[in-house]
Design an enzyme around this catalytic site. Structure first.
Site, PDB file in Angstrom:
ATOM      1  N   ARG A 144      37.895   9.963  -9.579  1.00 19.58           N
ATOM      2  CA  ARG A 144      38.294  10.080  -8.157  1.00 19.58           C
ATOM      3  C   ARG A 144      37.191  10.644  -7.486  1.00 19.58           C
ATOM      4  O   ARG A 144      36.388  11.532  -8.036  1.00 19.58           O
ATOM      5  CB  ARG A 144      39.527  10.843  -7.771  1.00 19.58           C
ATOM      6  CG  ARG A 144      40.894  10.319  -8.615  1.00 19.58           C
ATOM      7  CD  ARG A 144      42.003  11.090  -8.537  1.00 19.58           C
ATOM      8  NE  ARG A 144      43.251  10.797  -9.110  1.00 19.58           N
ATOM      9  CZ  ARG A 144      43.688  11.019 -10.350  1.00 19.58           C
ATOM     10  NH1 ARG A 144      42.902  11.764 -11.153  1.00 19.58           N
ATOM     11  NH2 ARG A 144      44.890  10.478 -10.963  1.00 19.58           N
ATOM     12  N   LYS A 168      43.952  15.728 -11.070  1.00 19.48           N
ATOM     13  CA  LYS A 168      45.208  16.029 -10.147  1.00 19.48           C
ATOM     14  C   LYS A 168      46.131  17.158 -10.951  1.00 19.48           C
ATOM     15  O   LYS A 168      46.114  17.094 -12.081  1.00 19.48           O
ATOM     16  CB  LYS A 168      46.193  15.049  -9.740  1.00 19.48           C
ATOM     17  CG  LYS A 168      45.334  14.069  -8.481  1.00 19.48           C
ATOM     18  CD  LYS A 168      46.289  13.248  -8.215  1.00 19.48           C
ATOM     19  CE  LYS A 168      45.849  12.114  -7.022  1.00 19.48           C
ATOM     20  NZ  LYS A 168      46.654  11.208  -6.539  1.00 19.48           N
ATOM     21  N   HIS A 238      36.931   4.799  -3.717  1.00 19.08           N
ATOM     22  CA  HIS A 238      38.074   4.573  -4.716  1.00 19.08           C
ATOM     23  C   HIS A 238      38.052   3.099  -5.066  1.00 19.08           C
ATOM     24  O   HIS A 238      38.826   2.695  -6.038  1.00 19.08           O
ATOM     25  CB  HIS A 238      39.463   4.629  -4.048  1.00 19.08           C
ATOM     26  CG  HIS A 238      40.409   5.405  -4.611  1.00 19.08           C
ATOM     27  ND1 HIS A 238      40.553   6.521  -5.172  1.00 19.08           N
ATOM     28  CD2 HIS A 238      41.704   4.836  -5.191  1.00 19.08           C
ATOM     29  CE1 HIS A 238      41.408   6.746  -6.055  1.00 19.08           C
ATOM     30  NE2 HIS A 238      42.244   5.744  -5.874  1.00 19.08           N
ATOM     31  N   ARG A 241      36.828   3.153  -8.561  1.00 14.89           N
ATOM     32  CA  ARG A 241      37.720   3.437  -9.554  1.00 14.89           C
ATOM     33  C   ARG A 241      38.474   1.966  -9.908  1.00 14.89           C
ATOM     34  O   ARG A 241      38.878   1.887 -11.016  1.00 14.89           O
ATOM     35  CB  ARG A 241      38.554   4.564  -9.059  1.00 14.89           C
ATOM     36  CG  ARG A 241      39.829   4.976  -9.579  1.00 14.89           C
ATOM     37  CD  ARG A 241      40.140   6.261  -9.110  1.00 14.89           C
ATOM     38  NE  ARG A 241      41.601   6.550  -9.544  1.00 14.89           N
ATOM     39  CZ  ARG A 241      41.794   7.280 -10.930  1.00 14.89           C
ATOM     40  NH1 ARG A 241      40.762   7.754 -11.420  1.00 14.89           N
ATOM     41  NH2 ARG A 241      43.017   7.561 -11.182  1.00 14.89           N
ATOM     42  N   HIS A 264      45.811   8.996 -15.064  1.00  9.18           N
ATOM     43  CA  HIS A 264      47.245   8.743 -14.413  1.00  9.18           C
ATOM     44  C   HIS A 264      48.364   9.516 -15.372  1.00  9.18           C
ATOM     45  O   HIS A 264      48.431   9.528 -16.440  1.00  9.18           O
ATOM     46  CB  HIS A 264      47.564   7.305 -14.500  1.00  9.18           C
ATOM     47  CG  HIS A 264      46.673   6.680 -13.366  1.00  9.18           C
ATOM     48  ND1 HIS A 264      46.750   5.182 -13.492  1.00  9.18           N
ATOM     49  CD2 HIS A 264      46.239   7.014 -12.057  1.00  9.18           C
ATOM     50  CE1 HIS A 264      46.275   4.901 -12.530  1.00  9.18           C
ATOM     51  NE2 HIS A 264      45.824   5.964 -11.515  1.00  9.18           N
ATOM     52  N   TYR A 273      47.068  -2.714 -12.016  1.00  3.87           N
ATOM     53  CA  TYR A 273      45.969  -3.393 -12.214  1.00  3.87           C
ATOM     54  C   TYR A 273      46.032  -4.682 -13.099  1.00  3.87           C
ATOM     55  O   TYR A 273      45.172  -5.619 -13.071  1.00  3.87           O
ATOM     56  CB  TYR A 273      45.040  -2.599 -12.997  1.00  3.87           C
ATOM     57  CG  TYR A 273      44.479  -1.502 -12.082  1.00  3.87           C
ATOM     58  CD1 TYR A 273      43.624  -1.301 -11.070  1.00  3.87           C
ATOM     59  CD2 TYR A 273      44.968  -0.088 -12.621  1.00  3.87           C
ATOM     60  CE1 TYR A 273      43.181  -0.459 -10.278  1.00  3.87           C
ATOM     61  CE2 TYR A 273      44.506   0.978 -11.750  1.00  3.87           C
ATOM     62  CZ  TYR A 273      43.709   0.825 -10.693  1.00  3.87           C
ATOM     63  OH  TYR A 273      43.536   1.917  -9.910  1.00  3.87           O
TER      64      TYR A 273
END
Length: 292
Positions: A144, A168, A238, A241, A264, A273
């Site tokens: 990210r 994150k 992004h 990514r 994730h 995806y």
């Protein structure tokens, strides 16, 4: 609200981007309460008042995704108030979020973009090599934007060809460095040592004044170069990514491996995806199946 944001930052470890968004959302909600209902304490708002604010957002033609983020903010806030015993019941339990249409993530075409990275002559300067490294890092690791600008020299292991990424929720993951990115890193580090006056900076990516890069800077760099490859509006960091994940999947990578590389929390976030790869699957089917 100050206590709430300290809770999000230090206990829940929300990202700076999410904290900024929640600051905006709660600020807008507080203004609405004061202007329309003359309420100065959000703890006094019931579900009907909250619903009226959401309706006002819908009437302003705000995107459903933006509205849902604001609702998510209020859900977190009122759960916090309930935990602090500031309210007796959670008014958000009766609030339903509007359905948002699922947009497939945009990506750059694989062959043209790879040809561009291999053949384009970046300026033989610190700035030119930094631009090249930004593109190679985003596309080569799928990280990210916030993760990229926070990379420190200590996170890079050139011997093992890996980078330690802080994602994150302060979750760390190890991502491999491909040969192309490795070469870019070596070139950039040499230029940085010669061009940047303060080489004691912990951050890997910096300005010529040794200041850490900021999001808008990276946006401009990515937009500048992607526009040379495609006329698509999808030209943000992004998108690289998304391209990283889509191209991996198109070339047979395992979905669980892609999940781990992207950082994730669940496979559900990665499965989007597979929709982008349906054309690739159709192509394989048409070439391989006797009835195609």
């Amino acid at each position: 609200m100050d206590l709430f944001f300290k809770y999000l930052q230090y206990e829940k470890r929300y990202s700076p981007h999410t904290l900024t968004s929640y600051h905006t959302d709660l600020g807008q909600f507080a203004q609405y309460l004061q202007k329309v209902y003359e309420i100065t304490d959000a703890a006094e708002a019931d579900h009907a008042i909250i619903r009226s604010w959401i309706l006002s957002l819908v009437q302003r033609n705000l995107e459903p995704r933006s509205i849902n983020r604001k609702i998510a903010c209020l859900r977190t806030y009122y759960r916090f108030l309930l935990g602090q015993q500031r309210i007796k019941a959670n008014p958000m339990l009766r609030i339903k979020a509007p359905k948002a249409s699922k947009k497939l993530p945009g990506f750059v075409p694989e062959e043209p973009f790879n040809n561009f990275l291999d053949s384009f002559t970046f300026e033989d300067t610190f700035e030119g090599q930094r631009d090249r490294l930004i593109l190679e890092f985003l596309y080569g690791t799928g990280m990210r934007l916030a993760e990229l600008i926070n990379i420190e020299h200590a996170n890079i292991d050139l011997h093992a060809k890996t980078v330690r990424v802080l994602g994150k929720g302060n979750k760390e993951r190890i991502v491999p460095i491909n040969d192309s990115l490795y070469t870019c890193l070596e070139d950039y580090l040499a230029y940085k040592k010669a061009a940047v006056s303060d080489n004691n900076s912990e951050k890997l990516l910096v300005t010529t004044k040794a200041r850490p890069l900021y999001p808008k800077f990276v946006y401009r760099v990515v937009k500048k170069y992607i526009s040379l490859v495609t006329t698509s509006e999808h030209n943000s960091p992004h998108v690289l990514r998304h391209s990283f994940a889509t191209h991996l999947l198109n070339n047979g990578a395992d979905l669980n491996a892609i999940k781990d590389l992207l950082g994730h929390a669940s496979l559900a976030a990665t499965q989007v995806y597979t929709h982008n790869s349906i054309e690739k699957l159709k192509s394989i089917f048409e070439k391989a199946h006797p009835k195609a």
